[in-house]
Design a protein around this motif. Structure first.
Motif, PDB file in Angstrom:
ATOM      1  N   PRO A 174      27.380  23.475  38.843  1.00  0.00           N
ATOM      2  CA  PRO A 174      27.644  23.708  37.393  1.00  0.00           C
ATOM      3  C   PRO A 174      26.620  22.714  37.003  1.00  0.00           C
ATOM      4  N   GLY A 175      26.123  23.272  35.838  1.00  0.00           N
ATOM      5  CA  GLY A 175      24.812  22.641  35.109  1.00  0.00           C
ATOM      6  C   GLY A 175      23.480  22.642  35.759  1.00  0.00           C
ATOM      7  N   LYS A 176      23.292  23.396  36.969  1.00  0.00           N
ATOM      8  CA  LYS A 176      22.111  23.309  37.802  1.00  0.00           C
ATOM      9  C   LYS A 176      22.092  24.605  38.247  1.00  0.00           C
ATOM     10  N   GLU A 177      22.602  25.988  37.263  1.00  0.00           N
ATOM     11  CA  GLU A 177      22.418  27.128  37.763  1.00  0.00           C
ATOM     12  C   GLU A 177      20.980  27.534  37.838  1.00  0.00           C
ATOM     13  N   THR A 178      20.719  28.476  38.550  1.00  0.00           N
ATOM     14  CA  THR A 178      19.411  28.977  38.695  1.00  0.00           C
ATOM     15  C   THR A 178      19.382  30.662  38.421  1.00  0.00           C
ATOM     16  N   ASP A 179      17.882  31.199  38.610  1.00  0.00           N
ATOM     17  CA  ASP A 179      17.815  32.609  38.292  1.00  0.00           C
ATOM     18  C   ASP A 179      17.919  33.474  39.653  1.00  0.00           C
ATOM     19  N   TYR A 180      18.380  32.790  40.839  1.00  0.00           N
ATOM     20  CA  TYR A 180      18.148  33.286  42.039  1.00  0.00           C
ATOM     21  C   TYR A 180      19.402  33.698  42.621  1.00  0.00           C
ATOM     22  N   PHE A 181      19.680  34.882  43.058  1.00  0.00           N
ATOM     23  CA  PHE A 181      20.827  35.541  43.659  1.00  0.00           C
ATOM     24  C   PHE A 181      20.552  35.272  45.482  1.00  0.00           C
ATOM     25  N   GLY A 182      21.152  34.245  45.604  1.00  0.00           N
ATOM     26  CA  GLY A 182      21.126  34.061  47.244  1.00  0.00           C
ATOM     27  C   GLY A 182      22.568  34.095  47.956  1.00  0.00           C
ATOM     28  N   ALA A 183      22.456  33.686  48.900  1.00  0.00           N
ATOM     29  CA  ALA A 183      23.492  33.882  49.939  1.00  0.00           C
ATOM     30  C   ALA A 183      25.095  33.010  49.124  1.00  0.00           C
ATOM     31  N   LEU A 184      24.723  31.857  48.475  1.00  0.00           N
ATOM     32  CA  LEU A 184      25.637  31.218  47.882  1.00  0.00           C
ATOM     33  C   LEU A 184      26.491  31.859  46.648  1.00  0.00           C
ATOM     34  N   THR A 185      25.330  32.600  46.015  1.00  0.00           N
ATOM     35  CA  THR A 185      25.929  33.313  44.895  1.00  0.00           C
ATOM     36  C   THR A 185      26.703  34.585  45.291  1.00  0.00           C
ATOM     37  N   LYS A 186      26.232  35.074  46.283  1.00  0.00           N
ATOM     38  CA  LYS A 186      26.907  36.355  47.011  1.00  0.00           C
ATOM     39  C   LYS A 186      28.359  35.947  47.296  1.00  0.00           C
ATOM     40  N   ALA A 187      28.672  34.854  48.190  1.00  0.00           N
ATOM     41  CA  ALA A 187      29.908  34.344  48.401  1.00  0.00           C
ATOM     42  C   ALA A 187      30.710  33.989  47.368  1.00  0.00           C
ATOM     43  N   ALA A 188      30.293  33.431  46.209  1.00  0.00           N
ATOM     44  CA  ALA A 188      30.970  33.383  44.970  1.00  0.00           C
ATOM     45  C   ALA A 188      31.571  34.424  44.436  1.00  0.00           C
ATOM     46  N   VAL A 189      30.578  35.445  44.215  1.00  0.00           N
ATOM     47  CA  VAL A 189      30.961  36.678  43.506  1.00  0.00           C
ATOM     48  C   VAL A 189      32.229  37.301  44.833  1.00  0.00           C
ATOM     49  N   ILE A 190      32.127  37.098  45.750  1.00  0.00           N
ATOM     50  CA  ILE A 190      33.041  37.761  46.792  1.00  0.00           C
ATOM     51  C   ILE A 190      34.291  37.088  46.391  1.00  0.00           C
ATOM     52  N   ARG A 191      34.324  35.793  46.206  1.00  0.00           N
ATOM     53  CA  ARG A 191      35.712  34.810  45.892  1.00  0.00           C
ATOM     54  C   ARG A 191      36.069  35.225  44.468  1.00  0.00           C
ATOM     55  N   TYR A 192      35.047  35.797  43.521  1.00  0.00           N
ATOM     56  CA  TYR A 192      35.568  36.397  42.356  1.00  0.00           C
ATOM     57  C   TYR A 192      36.102  37.500  42.231  1.00  0.00           C
ATOM     58  N   GLN A 193      35.833  38.554  43.058  1.00  0.00           N
ATOM     59  CA  GLN A 193      36.399  39.560  43.223  1.00  0.00           C
ATOM     60  C   GLN A 193      37.728  39.711  43.715  1.00  0.00           C
ATOM     61  N   ASP A 194      37.885  38.924  45.045  1.00  0.00           N
ATOM     62  CA  ASP A 194      39.128  38.508  45.683  1.00  0.00           C
ATOM     63  C   ASP A 194      40.080  38.142  44.426  1.00  0.00           C
ATOM     64  N   LYS A 195      39.561  37.166  43.662  1.00  0.00           N
ATOM     65  CA  LYS A 195      40.550  36.470  42.857  1.00  0.00           C
ATOM     66  C   LYS A 195      40.968  37.364  41.773  1.00  0.00           C
ATOM     67  N   TYR A 196      40.525  38.171  41.364  1.00  0.00           N
ATOM     68  CA  TYR A 196      40.641  39.270  40.323  1.00  0.00           C
ATOM     69  C   TYR A 196      40.780  40.601  40.681  1.00  0.00           C
ATOM     70  N   ALA A 197      40.862  40.870  41.889  1.00  0.00           N
ATOM     71  CA  ALA A 197      41.385  42.122  42.591  1.00  0.00           C
ATOM     72  C   ALA A 197      42.681  42.921  42.193  1.00  0.00           C
ATOM     73  N   ALA A 198      43.547  41.949  42.023  1.00  0.00           N
ATOM     74  CA  ALA A 198      44.696  42.736  41.389  1.00  0.00           C
ATOM     75  C   ALA A 198      44.681  43.262  40.060  1.00  0.00           C
ATOM     76  N   GLN A 199      44.068  42.501  39.266  1.00  0.00           N
ATOM     77  CA  GLN A 199      43.740  42.972  37.747  1.00  0.00           C
ATOM     78  C   GLN A 199      42.869  44.069  37.573  1.00  0.00           C
ATOM     79  N   ILE A 200      41.717  44.057  38.327  1.00  0.00           N
ATOM     80  CA  ILE A 200      40.634  44.960  38.229  1.00  0.00           C
ATOM     81  C   ILE A 200      40.554  45.987  39.095  1.00  0.00           C
ATOM     82  N   LEU A 201      40.784  45.839  40.334  1.00  0.00           N
ATOM     83  CA  LEU A 201      40.476  46.782  41.252  1.00  0.00           C
ATOM     84  C   LEU A 201      41.912  47.916  41.555  1.00  0.00           C
ATOM     85  N   ALA A 202      42.822  47.159  41.476  1.00  0.00           N
ATOM     86  CA  ALA A 202      44.204  48.220  41.608  1.00  0.00           C
ATOM     87  C   ALA A 202      44.476  48.944  40.621  1.00  0.00           C
ATOM     88  N   PRO A 203      44.347  48.848  39.247  1.00  0.00           N
ATOM     89  CA  PRO A 203      44.822  49.712  38.210  1.00  0.00           C
ATOM     90  C   PRO A 203      43.442  51.011  38.342  1.00  0.00           C
TER      91      PRO A 203
END
Length: 94
Positions: free
Chosen positions: A65-94
Motif C-alpha cells: 500500500p502506497g508503493k504500488e507499481t505498474d508491473y503485474f507479477g506473481a504477487l499481484t497474481k496471488a492477490a487477484v486469486i485471493r480477491y476472486q476467492d473472497k468475492y466468489a459467492a457474490q460474483i461467480l455464483a449468481p
C-alpha cells in the motif's frame, strides 16, 4: 444522479470479477491482465487490491500500500486469486 455504489470489473485469467463496493479511483479495466503486463491499469488494480487487508499484495516493499507499481507479477497474481476467492459467492455464483 449520484451513484451510491461502485462496481469494478477486472478481466483476469478469463474471469470477469465484479465486486460490490470496490472501486479504484475511477479506473476502467478494458483488457485481460496477466503476469508480465505493465501499465496504468495494473497500477490501478494494485491500488484496488491493497484497499482491503485480505487482498493486499504485500505488507512492505514494491507493491505494498502506497508503493504500488505498474508491473503485474506473481504477487499481484496471488492477490487477484485471493480477491476472486473472497468475492466468489457474490460474483461467480449468481
Amino acid at each position: 444522479m449520484k451513484a451510491t455504489s461502485f462496481f469494478t470489473s477486472i478481466a483476469l485469467f478469463g474471469l470477469i470479477v465484479l465486486a460490490p463496493g470496490a472501486h479504484a479511483a475511477g479506473a476502467l479495466f478494458t483488457r485481460n491482465l496477466s503476469v508480465g503486463d505493465t501499465g496504468a491499469d495494473v497500477f490501478a488494480l494494485q491500488k484496488l487490491l491493497n484497499a482491503n487487508p485480505a487482498t493486499q499484495i504485500v505488507a512492505s516493499g514494491p507493491g505494498a500500500p502506497g508503493k504500488e507499481t505498474d508491473y503485474f507479477g506473481a504477487l499481484t497474481k496471488a492477490a487477484v486469486i485471493r480477491y476472486q476467492d473472497k468475492y466468489a459467492a457474490q460474483i461467480l455464483a449468481p
